[in-house]
Scaffold this motif. Sequence first.
Motif, mmCIF file in Angstrom:
data_model
loop_
_atom_site.group_PDB
_atom_site.id
_atom_site.type_symbol
_atom_site.label_atom_id
_atom_site.label_comp_id
_atom_site.label_asym_id
_atom_site.label_seq_id
_atom_site.Cartn_x
_atom_site.Cartn_y
_atom_site.Cartn_z
ATOM 1 N N UNK A 175 -71.689 -97.614 -21.040
ATOM 2 C CA UNK A 175 -72.117 -96.592 -21.987
ATOM 3 C C UNK A 175 -71.509 -96.804 -23.372
ATOM 4 N N UNK A 176 -72.183 -96.247 -24.368
ATOM 5 C CA UNK A 176 -71.686 -96.236 -25.735
ATOM 6 C C UNK A 176 -71.124 -94.837 -25.975
ATOM 7 N N UNK A 177 -69.832 -94.762 -26.365
ATOM 8 C CA UNK A 177 -69.175 -93.462 -26.502
ATOM 9 C C UNK A 177 -68.332 -93.439 -27.774
ATOM 10 N N UNK A 178 -68.314 -92.308 -28.418
ATOM 11 C CA UNK A 178 -67.507 -92.164 -29.641
ATOM 12 C C UNK A 178 -66.083 -91.751 -29.290
ATOM 13 N N UNK A 179 -65.419 -92.576 -28.489
ATOM 14 C CA UNK A 179 -64.006 -92.366 -28.183
ATOM 15 C C UNK A 179 -63.321 -93.719 -28.121
ATOM 16 N N UNK A 180 -62.004 -93.702 -28.134
ATOM 17 C CA UNK A 180 -61.242 -94.946 -28.134
ATOM 18 C C UNK A 180 -61.568 -95.782 -26.895
ATOM 19 N N UNK A 181 -61.545 -97.086 -27.069
ATOM 20 C CA UNK A 181 -61.909 -97.981 -25.991
ATOM 21 C C UNK A 181 -60.998 -97.921 -24.784
ATOM 22 N N UNK A 182 -59.725 -97.544 -24.991
ATOM 23 C CA UNK A 182 -58.778 -97.510 -23.877
ATOM 24 C C UNK A 182 -58.621 -96.104 -23.300
ATOM 25 N N UNK A 199 -67.874 -95.615 -33.740
ATOM 26 C CA UNK A 199 -67.624 -94.452 -34.589
ATOM 27 C C UNK A 199 -68.836 -93.526 -34.546
ATOM 28 N N UNK A 200 -68.658 -92.311 -35.023
ATOM 29 C CA UNK A 200 -69.775 -91.372 -35.096
ATOM 30 C C UNK A 200 -70.902 -91.936 -35.953
ATOM 31 N N UNK A 201 -70.530 -92.543 -37.072
ATOM 32 C CA UNK A 201 -71.538 -93.088 -37.979
ATOM 33 C C UNK A 201 -72.320 -94.215 -37.322
ATOM 34 N N UNK A 202 -71.606 -95.101 -36.596
ATOM 35 C CA UNK A 202 -72.283 -96.204 -35.923
ATOM 36 C C UNK A 202 -73.182 -95.691 -34.800
ATOM 37 N N UNK A 203 -72.719 -94.666 -34.092
ATOM 38 C CA UNK A 203 -73.529 -94.082 -33.028
ATOM 39 C C UNK A 203 -74.828 -93.531 -33.609
ATOM 40 N N UNK A 204 -74.709 -92.796 -34.702
ATOM 41 C CA UNK A 204 -75.892 -92.209 -35.333
ATOM 42 C C UNK A 204 -76.861 -93.286 -35.801
ATOM 43 N N UNK A 205 -76.315 -94.391 -36.312
ATOM 44 C CA UNK A 205 -77.161 -95.501 -36.763
ATOM 45 C C UNK A 205 -77.898 -96.132 -35.583
ATOM 46 N N UNK A 235 -81.756 -95.159 -24.514
ATOM 47 C CA UNK A 235 -82.784 -94.583 -23.657
ATOM 48 C C UNK A 235 -82.526 -93.094 -23.476
ATOM 49 N N UNK A 236 -81.240 -92.730 -23.401
ATOM 50 C CA UNK A 236 -80.812 -91.333 -23.287
ATOM 51 C C UNK A 236 -79.516 -91.188 -24.073
ATOM 52 N N UNK A 237 -79.368 -90.082 -24.779
ATOM 53 C CA UNK A 237 -78.111 -89.802 -25.474
ATOM 54 C C UNK A 237 -77.839 -88.308 -25.419
ATOM 55 N N UNK A 238 -76.558 -87.955 -25.541
ATOM 56 C CA UNK A 238 -76.181 -86.545 -25.516
ATOM 57 C C UNK A 238 -74.787 -86.373 -26.097
ATOM 58 N N UNK A 239 -74.432 -85.115 -26.322
ATOM 59 C CA UNK A 239 -73.109 -84.764 -26.828
ATOM 60 C C UNK A 239 -72.423 -83.825 -25.845
ATOM 61 N N UNK A 261 -67.754 -85.397 -28.061
ATOM 62 C CA UNK A 261 -68.050 -86.828 -28.025
ATOM 63 C C UNK A 261 -69.551 -87.055 -27.902
ATOM 64 N N UNK A 262 -69.995 -88.243 -28.304
ATOM 65 C CA UNK A 262 -71.393 -88.628 -28.178
ATOM 66 C C UNK A 262 -71.500 -89.766 -27.168
ATOM 67 N N UNK A 263 -72.524 -89.682 -26.306
ATOM 68 C CA UNK A 263 -72.717 -90.656 -25.239
ATOM 69 C C UNK A 263 -74.123 -91.240 -25.325
ATOM 70 N N UNK A 264 -74.244 -92.545 -25.079
ATOM 71 C CA UNK A 264 -75.548 -93.185 -25.105
ATOM 72 C C UNK A 264 -75.741 -94.165 -23.966
#
Length: 200
Positions: A54-61, A71-77, A85-89, A93-96
């Motif tokens: 998954x793609x998540x706006x949180x630290x990798x570790x 980052x939030x900006x990269x997620x939005x882009x 295919x699916x995303x949510x908050x 945090x944002x998840x994709x």
Amino acid sequence: MTVEANRKPAKNLASDTAGIMAVVVGPSGAGKDTLMNLAARHLAGRPDVHFVRRIITREGDAGNEDHKSVSDADFDALQRAGAFAVSWEAHGLKYGIPAAVRDELALGHLVIANGSRSVLDRFQTAFPRLKVINITAQREVLAERLMARGRESREDVLKRLERGSLTVNGSYDVANIDNSGTLEEAERAIIAELEALIAR
């Protein structure tokens, strides 16, 4: 094999209804991430089984999940570019789920993703052949595990458990796995569910 977000969805593939998307959900403390990691280890090397990164706006570790941190900006882009295919908050945090999972589904493969009960309608819309695996545990077991993390007081934990439901609401194809007992029992149960989906 994991599915990465930076892969472009392939064109001219068969319908993405060919394969099955298995989304694993469950309350905090149920052991969802642990069981998914054990299942991934058991099924490693199978070309027809894919665990989504998954793609998540949180630290990798942070957390117990191998995810791609953005980052939030990269997620939005990425979202504007149609990369999910699916995303949510949730919980700030944002998840994709990468759109590239459609490639594997078009080949008839099994794709397994870490999801959320609150957005199962989005998963159902995106993936017509959807299996929901709901990891649960008895409330007292969940309370002990959550309190052991030391992030919340006993009172806060109990209030949260009272508010939350352990069931999946809606007309979904659901398999419930109770992880109140030994980890080995729950591991066997989730592997059995996934192997049954592979055999379909």
